[in-house]
Scaffold this motif. Structure first.
Motif, mmCIF file in Angstrom:
data_model
loop_
_atom_site.group_PDB
_atom_site.id
_atom_site.type_symbol
_atom_site.label_atom_id
_atom_site.label_comp_id
_atom_site.label_asym_id
_atom_site.label_seq_id
_atom_site.Cartn_x
_atom_site.Cartn_y
_atom_site.Cartn_z
ATOM 1 N N TRP A 1 0.838 -1.195 0.000
ATOM 2 C CA TRP A 1 0.000 0.000 0.000
ATOM 3 C C TRP A 1 0.872 1.244 0.000
ATOM 4 O O TRP A 1 1.929 1.270 0.603
ATOM 5 N N HIS A 2 0.394 2.283 -0.668
ATOM 6 C CA HIS A 2 1.136 3.538 -0.758
ATOM 7 C C HIS A 2 0.275 4.667 -0.213
ATOM 8 O O HIS A 2 -0.913 4.761 -0.550
ATOM 9 N N PRO A 3 0.859 5.532 0.625
ATOM 10 C CA PRO A 3 0.066 6.632 1.181
ATOM 11 C C PRO A 3 -0.355 7.596 0.081
ATOM 12 O O PRO A 3 0.397 7.849 -0.867
ATOM 13 N N VAL A 4 -1.563 8.116 0.183
ATOM 14 C CA VAL A 4 -2.071 9.097 -0.773
ATOM 15 C C VAL A 4 -2.700 10.252 -0.003
ATOM 16 O O VAL A 4 -3.221 10.079 1.095
ATOM 17 N N GLU A 5 -2.627 11.430 -0.592
ATOM 18 C CA GLU A 5 -3.194 12.630 0.028
ATOM 19 C C GLU A 5 -4.618 12.904 -0.434
ATOM 20 O O GLU A 5 -5.414 13.476 0.297
ATOM 21 N N ASP A 6 -4.917 12.530 -1.668
ATOM 22 C CA ASP A 6 -6.218 12.829 -2.257
ATOM 23 C C ASP A 6 -6.962 11.514 -2.505
ATOM 24 O O ASP A 6 -6.834 10.918 -3.575
ATOM 25 N N THR B 1 -5.934 8.094 10.447
ATOM 26 C CA THR B 1 -4.467 8.085 10.408
ATOM 27 C C THR B 1 -3.902 8.159 8.993
ATOM 28 O O THR B 1 -2.727 8.464 8.827
ATOM 29 N N GLY B 2 -4.701 7.870 7.978
ATOM 30 C CA GLY B 2 -4.168 7.970 6.630
ATOM 31 C C GLY B 2 -5.017 7.290 5.578
ATOM 32 O O GLY B 2 -5.963 6.565 5.886
ATOM 33 N N PHE B 3 -4.648 7.569 4.333
ATOM 34 C CA PHE B 3 -5.283 6.959 3.165
ATOM 35 C C PHE B 3 -4.215 6.198 2.410
ATOM 36 O O PHE B 3 -3.077 6.662 2.275
ATOM 37 N N TRP B 4 -4.606 5.046 1.886
ATOM 38 C CA TRP B 4 -3.657 4.146 1.246
ATOM 39 C C TRP B 4 -4.227 3.612 -0.058
ATOM 40 O O TRP B 4 -5.404 3.306 -0.139
ATOM 41 N N ARG B 5 -3.380 3.498 -1.068
ATOM 42 C CA ARG B 5 -3.785 2.929 -2.357
ATOM 43 C C ARG B 5 -2.955 1.667 -2.604
ATOM 44 O O ARG B 5 -1.731 1.680 -2.475
#
Length: 109
Positions: free
Chosen positions: A39-44, A95-99
């Motif tokens: 998984w990779h963090p994403v801002e949008d 805590t975050g968004f992940w793709r």
């Protein structure tokens, strides 16, 4: 999350053998953090991204973005439901968004 992403060709392994009950937050948190290599963090965030939350001090709850602002998730007291992830209850735990790596190049409309 696993079932929804599977419908779009993204394989997410089952982690149910890693914990006996949803109350085992430390075990679930460890599984979430261990799986982040895919998984990779994403801002949008966009549909099919995963949103993670703390419960207490541990990051141990996930939802799947169905559209920006809304997530599909399951809690121990409710079956699957769609809720706002930026409402008062969830926003302070977010805590975050992940793709997933299999969805990095895709643009969904």
């Amino acid at each position: 999350m696993r079932l929804v992403l599977g419908e779009f060709g993204v394989h997410v392994p089952s982690y149910t053998e890693g914990y006996a009950a949803v109350s085992e937050r430390a075990e679930i948190s460890g599984l979430i953090n261990g799986a982040k290599t895919f998984w990779h963090p994403v801002e949008d965030p966009r549909e099919l991204d995963v949103v993670t939350f703390r419960r207490g001090r541990l990051e141990c709850h996930v939802g799947i973005v169905v559209r920006p602002g809304l997530m599909l998730h399951v809690t121990d007291d409710r079956p699957s439901c769609i809720e706002l992830y930026r409402d008062e209850h969830w926003a302070r735990r977010l805590t975050g968004f992940w793709r997933h790596e299999d969805l990095l190049g895709e643009v969904r409309t």
